[in-house]
Design an enzyme around this catalytic site. Structure first.
Site, PDB file in Angstrom:
ATOM      1  N   ASP A   9       0.942  -1.010  -0.047  1.00  0.00           N
ATOM      2  CA  ASP A   9      -0.163  -0.035  -0.051  1.00  0.00           C
ATOM      3  C   ASP A   9       0.884   1.193  -0.059  1.00  0.00           C
ATOM      4  OD1 ASP A   9      -2.384   1.330   0.178  1.00  0.00           O
ATOM      5  OD2 ASP A   9      -2.066   1.882   2.217  1.00  0.00           O
ATOM      6  N   SER A  10       0.322   2.326  -0.374  1.00  0.00           N
ATOM      7  CA  SER A  10       0.966   3.546  -0.140  1.00  0.00           C
ATOM      8  C   SER A  10       1.374   3.929   1.297  1.00  0.00           C
ATOM      9  CB  SER A  10       0.204   4.819  -0.875  1.00  0.00           C
ATOM     10  OG  SER A  10      -1.064   4.904   0.012  1.00  0.00           O
ATOM     11  N   CYS A  73      -4.533  -1.784  -1.721  1.00  0.00           N
ATOM     12  CA  CYS A  73      -4.752  -0.374  -2.041  1.00  0.00           C
ATOM     13  C   CYS A  73      -5.686  -0.247  -3.060  1.00  0.00           C
ATOM     14  CB  CYS A  73      -3.525   0.169  -2.253  1.00  0.00           C
ATOM     15  SG  CYS A  73      -3.671   2.077  -2.962  1.00  0.00           S
ATOM     16  N   GLU A 151      -3.333   8.506   8.326  1.00  0.00           N
ATOM     17  CA  GLU A 151      -1.851   8.508   8.732  1.00  0.00           C
ATOM     18  C   GLU A 151      -1.622   9.243   9.866  1.00  0.00           C
ATOM     19  OE1 GLU A 151       0.811   7.168   6.698  1.00  0.00           O
ATOM     20  OE2 GLU A 151      -0.814   6.171   5.545  1.00  0.00           O
ATOM     21  N   CYS A 183     -11.363   2.735   0.301  1.00  0.00           N
ATOM     22  CA  CYS A 183      -9.750   2.959   0.439  1.00  0.00           C
ATOM     23  C   CYS A 183      -9.394   2.142   1.924  1.00  0.00           C
ATOM     24  CB  CYS A 183      -9.686   4.406   0.773  1.00  0.00           C
ATOM     25  SG  CYS A 183      -7.793   4.989   1.249  1.00  0.00           S
ATOM     26  N   HIS A 185      -7.365   2.797   3.822  1.00  0.00           N
ATOM     27  CA  HIS A 185      -7.016   3.664   5.134  1.00  0.00           C
ATOM     28  C   HIS A 185      -8.277   3.910   5.876  1.00  0.00           C
ATOM     29  CE1 HIS A 185      -3.177   4.613   3.234  1.00  0.00           C
ATOM     30  NE2 HIS A 185      -3.076   5.371   4.244  1.00  0.00           N
TER      31      HIS A 185
HETATM   32  N1  DGL Z   1      -4.836   2.966   0.890  1.00  0.00           N
HETATM   33  C1  DGL Z   1      -5.229   3.478  -0.454  1.00  0.00           C
HETATM   34  C2  DGL Z   1      -6.300   3.128  -1.066  1.00  0.00           C
HETATM   35  O1  DGL Z   1      -6.862   2.008  -0.737  1.00  0.00           O
HETATM   36  C3  DGL Z   1      -4.681   4.903  -0.993  1.00  0.00           C
HETATM   37  C4  DGL Z   1      -4.264   6.048  -0.116  1.00  0.00           C
HETATM   38  C5  DGL Z   1      -3.459   6.962  -1.003  1.00  0.00           C
HETATM   39  O2  DGL Z   1      -4.282   7.982  -1.579  1.00  0.00           O
HETATM   40  O3  DGL Z   1      -2.323   6.893  -1.044  1.00  0.00           O
HETATM   41  O4  DGL Z   1      -6.822   3.827  -1.814  1.00  0.00           O
END
Ligand code: DGL
Length: 266
Positions: A9-10, A73, A151, A183, A185
């Site tokens: 993931d990012s 992600c 984050e 997402c 996150h």
């Molecule tokens: N966790 C990521 C997702 O599921 C992306 C978060 C980012 O924008 O870096 O889309």
């Protein structure tokens, strides 16, 4: 093919997927690759995202002899999966926003997708909605700010609900009864998100579905934890940018034993 599961993931979003994978496969070693140097992904140009993710993942798969890649992600999954599958012989699992279960579950026929700006814009997402949520009204909300708030939470910094409320303003006062957390996150902010919505809404994510898919793949290729039930999998994390102390502490709580820097150059 005998190495760890590579979760990618990012940033910290993949932790919401890791928890489900660990529950199903506690004995399996996991390497979590954070491309935190380029976060947030939701604002990156599509080709930049494809080239960067493919190069980084291919290099890491070779380095650790990964058995499966989990692109934890949504933003990357909507673009990079076919490119990765062309280049790798091991299974590649991606995340798909839970539009289909949301459309099956909603009573009001009004659902919302909360994802990154990249994901809500993608042709992949539009197709998913057309195919599985034809009978529903779908409100799209794209936010990179919410990614950054997640984050901050992982860094152990305080979260201000007043920063989240305006992001979710399109939900309050509507008949939306199901919200897709598209997402990875966002499940990490589940409680804060629920607190900012003024009526009962079901929050759906894809973490468990991915873990089920990974477990079935590992069983199919005969690499499940059979015979090693007492072993606890080793957790290693790799970063493309140095992390701060708060995040290192959070990762220690998750059980990560080793943190290392990963070079972005191929
Ligand atoms: N966790 C990521 C997702 O599921 C992306 C978060 C980012 O924008 O870096 O889309």
């Amino acid at each position: 093919m005998s190495g760890p599961i590579l979760i990618f993931d990012s940033g910290i979003g993949g932790l919401s997927v890791l928890e489900h994978i660990q529950t199903k496969m506690p004995a399996k070693d996991i390497f979590y690759l954070f491309d935190n140097a380029r976060l947030p992904y939701g604002d990156l140009a599509e080709q930049t995202l494809i080239d960067g993710c493919v190069a980084l993942i291919i290099k890491q798969v070779a380095q650790i002899n990964a058995s499966v890649v989990v692109v934890a992600c949504n933003t990357a999954s909507t673009l990079v999966l076919p490119h990765l599958r062309k280049r790798l012989t091991i299974p590649v699992v991606g995340v798909v926003p839970a539009i289909k279960p949301a459309a099956q579950m909603t009573q009001s026929k009004h659902i919302a997708l909360l994802a990154t700006p990249g994901t809500v814009e993608r042709a992949y997402t539009k197709e998913l909605i057309r195919e599985f949520a034809g009978g529903c009204k779908v409100t799209l909300i794209g936010s990179s700010e919410l990614v950054l708030i997640a984050e901050e939470k992982a860094k152990r910094n305080p979260i201000n609900l007043n920063a989240i409320k305006p992001i979710l303003a399109a939900i309050n006062g509507t008949d939306i009864d199901t919200l897709v957390l598209g997402c990875t996150h966002f499940p990490l902010l589940r409680q804060e998100i629920a607190e900012c919505i003024s009526h009962p809404v079901t929050l759906l994510d894809s973490g468990e579905a991915i873990a089920i898919r990974v477990a079935s793949l590992l069983e199919t290729i005969n690499m499940s934890a059979k015979g090693k039930m007492n072993k606890v999998g080793r957790l290693t994390a790799g970063f493309t940018k140095k992390i701060d102390k708060g995040l290192a502490l959070t990762l220690a709580d998750y059980g990560f034993e080793q943190l290392e820097c990963v070079s972005v150059d191929s």
